[in-house]
Design an enzyme around this catalytic site. Structure first.
Site, PDB file in Angstrom:
ATOM      1  CG  ASP A 112      15.208 -17.048   9.834  1.00 26.78           C
ATOM      2  OD1 ASP A 112      14.366 -16.652   8.844  1.00 26.78           O
ATOM      3  OD2 ASP A 112      16.712 -17.828   8.722  1.00 26.78           O
ATOM      4  CB  THR A 165      11.609 -14.689  -4.060  1.00 26.62           C
ATOM      5  OG1 THR A 165      11.609 -13.023  -4.048  1.00 26.62           O
ATOM      6  CG2 THR A 165      10.996 -15.195  -3.608  1.00 26.62           C
ATOM      7  N   PRO A 166      16.115 -14.408  -4.470  1.00 28.03           N
ATOM      8  CG  PRO A 166      17.221 -15.759  -3.904  1.00 28.03           C
ATOM      9  CD  PRO A 166      16.326 -16.109  -3.629  1.00 28.03           C
ATOM     10  CD  GLU A 199       4.491  -5.457   3.044  1.00 24.73           C
ATOM     11  OE1 GLU A 199       2.780  -6.153   3.517  1.00 24.73           O
ATOM     12  OE2 GLU A 199       3.681  -4.377   3.571  1.00 24.73           O
ATOM     13  CD  GLU A 201      14.920  -2.666   2.684  1.00 21.93           C
ATOM     14  OE1 GLU A 201      15.728  -2.021   3.330  1.00 21.93           O
ATOM     15  OE2 GLU A 201      14.628  -3.217   2.158  1.00 21.93           O
ATOM     16  CB  CYS A 245      12.409  -5.229  -4.507  1.00 22.11           C
ATOM     17  SG  CYS A 245      13.111  -6.319  -3.353  1.00 22.11           S
TER      18      CYS A 245
HETATM   19  N1  LIG Z   1      12.866  -5.985   1.801  1.00 23.97           N
HETATM   20  C1  LIG Z   1      12.081  -5.130   1.343  1.00 23.97           C
HETATM   21  O1  LIG Z   1      11.563  -3.908   1.240  1.00 23.97           O
HETATM   22  C2  LIG Z   1      11.078  -5.733   0.544  1.00 23.97           C
HETATM   23  C3  LIG Z   1      10.556  -7.277   0.710  1.00 23.97           C
HETATM   24  N2  LIG Z   1      10.402  -7.846  -0.251  1.00 23.97           N
HETATM   25  C4  LIG Z   1      10.351  -9.197  -0.883  1.00 23.97           C
HETATM   26  O2  LIG Z   1       9.880 -10.285   0.383  1.00 23.97           O
HETATM   27  C5  LIG Z   1      10.832 -11.350   0.327  1.00 23.97           C
HETATM   28  C6  LIG Z   1      11.791 -11.208   1.183  1.00 23.97           C
HETATM   29  O3  LIG Z   1      12.453 -10.042   1.465  1.00 23.97           O
HETATM   30  P1  LIG Z   1      13.101  -9.693   2.738  1.00 23.97           P
HETATM   31  O4  LIG Z   1      12.762  -9.934   3.966  1.00 23.97           O
HETATM   32  O5  LIG Z   1      13.444  -8.584   2.903  1.00 23.97           O
HETATM   33  O6  LIG Z   1      14.466 -10.475   2.321  1.00 23.97           O
HETATM   34  P2  LIG Z   1      15.652 -11.344   4.140  1.00 23.97           P
HETATM   35  O7  LIG Z   1      16.708 -12.484   3.136  1.00 23.97           O
HETATM   36  O8  LIG Z   1      15.926 -10.005   4.722  1.00 23.97           O
HETATM   37  O9  LIG Z   1      14.394 -11.994   4.924  1.00 23.97           O
HETATM   38  C7  LIG Z   1      14.567 -13.920   3.941  1.00 23.97           C
HETATM   39  C8  LIG Z   1      14.795 -14.752   5.518  1.00 23.97           C
HETATM   40  O10 LIG Z   1      14.142 -15.730   5.166  1.00 23.97           O
HETATM   41  C9  LIG Z   1      14.952 -16.769   5.278  1.00 23.97           C
HETATM   42  N3  LIG Z   1      14.540 -18.239   5.059  1.00 23.97           N
HETATM   43  C10 LIG Z   1      15.550 -18.338   3.732  1.00 23.97           C
HETATM   44  N4  LIG Z   1      14.636 -19.994   3.734  1.00 23.97           N
HETATM   45  C11 LIG Z   1      13.648 -20.492   4.933  1.00 23.97           C
HETATM   46  C12 LIG Z   1      13.943 -21.536   4.920  1.00 23.97           C
HETATM   47  N5  LIG Z   1      13.624 -22.916   4.002  1.00 23.97           N
HETATM   48  N6  LIG Z   1      12.642 -21.379   6.292  1.00 23.97           N
HETATM   49  C13 LIG Z   1      12.320 -20.730   6.278  1.00 23.97           C
HETATM   50  N7  LIG Z   1      13.590 -19.039   7.012  1.00 23.97           N
HETATM   51  C14 LIG Z   1      13.964 -19.229   6.082  1.00 23.97           C
HETATM   52  C15 LIG Z   1      16.226 -16.264   5.593  1.00 23.97           C
HETATM   53  O11 LIG Z   1      17.269 -17.304   6.529  1.00 23.97           O
HETATM   54  C16 LIG Z   1      16.049 -14.538   5.807  1.00 23.97           C
HETATM   55  O12 LIG Z   1      16.326 -14.564   7.055  1.00 23.97           O
HETATM   56  C17 LIG Z   1      11.279 -11.210  -1.370  1.00 23.97           C
HETATM   57  O13 LIG Z   1      10.432 -12.100  -1.978  1.00 23.97           O
HETATM   58  C18 LIG Z   1      11.473  -9.523  -1.244  1.00 23.97           C
HETATM   59  O14 LIG Z   1      11.612  -9.489  -3.158  1.00 23.97           O
HETATM   60  C19 LIG Z   1       8.856  -7.482  -0.576  1.00 23.97           C
HETATM   61  C20 LIG Z   1       8.374  -5.926   0.174  1.00 23.97           C
HETATM   62  C21 LIG Z   1       9.506  -4.868   0.727  1.00 23.97           C
HETATM   63  O1  LIG Z   2       9.643  -4.803  -2.711  1.00 27.46           O
HETATM   64  C1  LIG Z   2      10.133  -3.677  -2.159  1.00 27.46           C
HETATM   65  O2  LIG Z   2      11.148  -4.516  -1.875  1.00 27.46           O
HETATM   66  C2  LIG Z   2       9.863  -2.386  -2.024  1.00 27.46           C
HETATM   67  O3  LIG Z   2      10.473  -2.288  -2.805  1.00 27.46           O
HETATM   68  C3  LIG Z   2      10.154  -0.159  -3.311  1.00 27.46           C
HETATM   69  O4  LIG Z   2      10.877   0.198  -1.608  1.00 27.46           O
HETATM   70  P1  LIG Z   2      12.205   0.667  -0.852  1.00 27.46           P
HETATM   71  O5  LIG Z   2      13.418  -0.676  -2.033  1.00 27.46           O
HETATM   72  O6  LIG Z   2      12.313  -0.468   0.112  1.00 27.46           O
HETATM   73  O7  LIG Z   2      12.980   2.150  -1.568  1.00 27.46           O
HETATM   74  P2  LIG Z   2      12.503   3.116  -1.961  1.00 27.46           P
HETATM   75  O8  LIG Z   2      12.322   3.703  -1.184  1.00 27.46           O
HETATM   76  O9  LIG Z   2      11.491   2.776  -2.960  1.00 27.46           O
HETATM   77  O10 LIG Z   2      13.806   3.002  -3.094  1.00 27.46           O
HETATM   78  C4  LIG Z   2      14.277   2.732  -3.473  1.00 27.46           C
HETATM   79  C5  LIG Z   2      15.852   3.449  -4.522  1.00 27.46           C
HETATM   80  O11 LIG Z   2      15.581   4.337  -4.667  1.00 27.46           O
HETATM   81  C6  LIG Z   2      16.136   5.521  -4.741  1.00 27.46           C
HETATM   82  N1  LIG Z   2      14.921   6.358  -4.955  1.00 27.46           N
HETATM   83  C7  LIG Z   2      14.021   6.275  -4.183  1.00 27.46           C
HETATM   84  C8  LIG Z   2      12.918   7.222  -4.762  1.00 27.46           C
HETATM   85  C9  LIG Z   2      13.536   8.757  -6.076  1.00 27.46           C
HETATM   86  O12 LIG Z   2      12.820   9.649  -5.859  1.00 27.46           O
HETATM   87  N2  LIG Z   2      14.835   8.476  -6.257  1.00 27.46           N
HETATM   88  C10 LIG Z   2      15.233   7.292  -5.702  1.00 27.46           C
HETATM   89  O13 LIG Z   2      16.298   7.409  -6.381  1.00 27.46           O
HETATM   90  C11 LIG Z   2      16.013   5.519  -3.565  1.00 27.46           C
HETATM   91  O14 LIG Z   2      17.263   6.359  -2.803  1.00 27.46           O
HETATM   92  C12 LIG Z   2      16.699   3.769  -3.196  1.00 27.46           C
HETATM   93  O15 LIG Z   2      17.770   3.828  -3.972  1.00 27.46           O
HETATM   94  C13 LIG Z   2       8.531   0.285  -3.148  1.00 27.46           C
HETATM   95  O16 LIG Z   2       9.287   1.636  -2.520  1.00 27.46           O
HETATM   96  C14 LIG Z   2       8.868  -0.652  -2.079  1.00 27.46           C
HETATM   97  O17 LIG Z   2       6.687  -0.274  -2.501  1.00 27.46           O
HETATM   98  C15 LIG Z   2       8.641  -2.026  -2.137  1.00 27.46           C
HETATM   99  O18 LIG Z   2       7.168  -3.205  -1.499  1.00 27.46           O
END
Ligand SMILES: NC(=O)C1=CN([C@@H]2O[C@H](COP(=O)(O)OP(=O)(O)OC[C@H]3O[C@@H](n4cnc5c(N)ncnc54)[C@H](O)[C@@H]3O)[C@@H](O)[C@H]2O)C=CC1
Ligand SMILES: O=C(O)[C@H]1O[C@H](OP(=O)(O)OP(=O)(O)OC[C@H]2O[C@@H](n3ccc(=O)[nH]c3=O)[C@H](O)[C@@H]2O)[C@H](O)[C@@H](O)[C@@H]1O
Length: 480
Positions: free
Chosen positions: A33, A88-89, A157, A161, A272
């Site tokens: 990172d 990917t904001p 993915e 969370e 997301c």
């Molecule tokens: N948070 C979640 O639960 C989920 C997120 N995603 C997707 O996964 C991706 C990442 O999400 P998060 O892990 O939540 O983001 P995050 O913000 O927690 O982590 C991203 C990391 O990438 C680093 N970074 C950015 N540009 C960089 C570069 N050029 N070289 C090295 N490091 C770099 C940042 O410093 C940061 O620590 C997003 O596209 C999101 O949509 C998919 C599924 C679940």
């Molecule tokens: O792409 C992503 O970032 C992820 O987004 C969600 O996961 P996450 O956002 O971590 O958590 P969720 O459990 O989906 O909850 C999302 C929001 O919906 C709310 N929620 C969820 C379920 C429900 O019945 N009602 C409700 O209000 C939760 O409180 C929370 O604010 C998806 O569940 C994941 O499959 C996906 O990978």
């Protein structure tokens, strides 16, 4: 030894790679990172994210076959498979601002891969990206290739969370998209071999690249749509005397609908759902499909409506003003079992109440005061950039204080609002809380965690999303 490098040590990169390292002792995994503080935290006892079960997994593998490093170039150049899991904001300026995905971080990662690679690589999209991103990445890599061959795979993915480790241990499915060429199929097989260490074969789905990219956006859109559907019903329940929990239960019993993800709430949050739907909307618009775009846009509109409705309920119930009144906010994270506050509905609710001049006392078991102050003073979408690019020291919002527990937060408060469904809020001593609050004492439960009848017996005036209204609230306007 197969070497994997993951660029981006965030909520996805960190846990995903830790689980790969745990399940595949023969593979060396490096997570890199640009954020020095994040990498230091991954290498310390205080991991940068709170996720049940994560500490144990990291402790088991760190220093053996799992490494966290800022030496991006070294690990990228040595790796056979490179996952890219960077932010990917939503774009904040320029073409597509407010909707399209900002691929700045992805592009810079791709260019860096092209710069430092000395051998063939499989590059895996782990971040959620717009459909056809792989094509753009392929162009960047091949135009700078120096003869090196790259195969791009999409492996979105699906972890949530708070349950990330369980989701990774037992995924509903692993999705891998790749080119339909022999080289593409070989790359798919290489990644399949990694997951096959612990994921049953019938749960590993392979598709073409565009299906994999779109499936991720579609899955999040469907999930968010369920919440907006039940939240839309919650407004109708309040207007008619129906109970949204009973309606959800009855509807969810239909096996074609299913019981999960039907909990009415103050609104969905998280980094997301909104970002990915906005992205989907933009892609539909760009492809000349305004009707489809508007359909999905409505999911976000209902979510905004739900948050506004909640704030309006509070203000209208409390004699149409909360100016100068102490309001206790219980829960700030976007869901329980995480300290993540990205796009949490608590931000909008708090800003709405601050707009009416309330004084807020906030308690969340996992969110720091600094984070709360940042969230309440940051501009929209600033939160989803790497930490070092976020505003450094925001000016503290004076009407906001952060409490150490729910009792301190609610002392002398006029009302308490539950914005995250932390388990501990179910078992608080509500009699003690009632005794220490101003009267009339209000509870606004945005997560349906309290026992409404019980609290009414104690003397509280209670509003719980989608539940039959307290007589006090019946004649008050609640329209957003
Ligand atoms: N948070 C979640 O639960 C989920 C997120 N995603 C997707 O996964 C991706 C990442 O999400 P998060 O892990 O939540 O983001 P995050 O913000 O927690 O982590 C991203 C990391 O990438 C680093 N970074 C950015 N540009 C960089 C570069 N050029 N070289 C090295 N490091 C770099 C940042 O410093 C940061 O620590 C997003 O596209 C999101 O949509 C998919 C599924 C679940
Ligand atoms: O792409 C992503 O970032 C992820 O987004 C969600 O996961 P996450 O956002 O971590 O958590 P969720 O459990 O989906 O909850 C999302 C929001 O919906 C709310 N929620 C969820 C379920 C429900 O019945 N009602 C409700 O209000 C939760 O409180 C929370 O604010 C998806 O569940 C994941 O499959 C996906 O990978």
């Amino acid at each position: 030894m197969v070497k994997i490098c993951c660029i981006g040590a965030g909520y996805v990169g960190g846990p995903t790679m830790a689980v790969i390292a745990l399940k595949c002792p023969s593979i060396e995994v490096a997570v890199v990172d640009i954020s020095v503080s994040r990498i230091s935290a991954w290498n310390s006892d205080q991991l940068p994210i709170y996720e049940p079960g994560l500490d144990e997994v990291v402790k088991e593998c760190r220093g053996k076959n799992l490494f966290f490093s800022t030496d991006i170039e070294k690990h990228v150049s040595e790796a056979h498979i490179i996952f890219v899991s960077v932010n990917t904001p939503t774009k904040t300026r320029g073409l597509g601002a407010g909707k399209a995905a900002d691929l700045t971080y992805w592009e810079s990662a791709a260019r860096m891969i092209a710069d430092v690679s000395k051998s063939n690589k499989i590059v895996v999209e782990k971040s959620t990206v717009p459909v056809k991103t792989a094509e753009a990445i392929e162009k960047i890599l091949t135009h700078n290739s120096k003869g090196i061959k790259y195969q791009i795979l999409s492996n979105p993915e699906f972890l949530a969370e708070g349950t990330a480790i369980q989701d990774l241990f037992k995924p509903d499915r692993v999705l891998i998209g790749g080119r339909e060429t022999p080289e593409g199929q070989k790359a798919i097989q290489a990644l399949k071999d990694v997951y096959a260490h612990w994921v049953p074969e019938d749960r590993i789905i392979t598709t073409n690249l565009w299906s994999a990219e779109l499936s991720k956006l579609a899955a999040n859109a469907f999930l968010a749509q369920r919440i907006s559907s039940v939240n839309a019903m919650s407004a109708l329940c309040e207007a008619t005397g129906a109970d949204v929990s009973q309606v959800s239960h009855a509807v969810g019993k239909d096996s074609r609908i299913g019981p999960k993800f039907l909990n009415a709430s103050v609104g969905f949050g998280g980094s997301c759902f909104q970002k990915d739907i906005l992205n989907l909307v933009y892609i539909c618009e760009c492809n000349g499909l305004p009707e489809v775009a508007n359909y999905w846009k409505q999911v976000i509109k209902v979510n905004d409506y739900q948050k506004n409705r909640f704030v309006n309920r509070i203000v209208s119930s409390m004699f149409n003003t909360v100016s100068g009144k102490k309001i206790a906010i219980l829960g700030f994270a976007f869901k329980k079992d995480t300290g993540d506050t990205r796009e949490t509905p608590a931000i909008d609710v708090c800003k709405g109440l601050l707009g009416d001049n309330a004084r807020l006392s906030i308690y969340d078991p996992q969110v720091t005061e600094d984070q709360i102050q940042r969230d309440l003073s940051m501009n929209k979408f600033d939160w989803d950039h790497p930490i070092h690019l976020q505003p450094m020291s925001p000016t503290a919002v004076k009407q906001v204080s952060v409490a150490w527990d729910a009792y301190e937060a609610t002392k002398d408060a006029h009302c308490l609002c539950i914005l995250t469904e932390w388990d501990e809020f179910k078992t608080l001593d509500y009699q003690r809380i009632f005794d220490n609050m101003r009267k009339p004492a209000f509870v606004f439960d945005g997560r349906n965690v309290v026992n409404v009848d019980n609290l009414r017996e104690k003397g509280f005036i209670v509003y719980s999303i989608g539940k039959p209204l307290d007589p006090w609230l019946k004649d008050m306007p609640a329209v957003a």
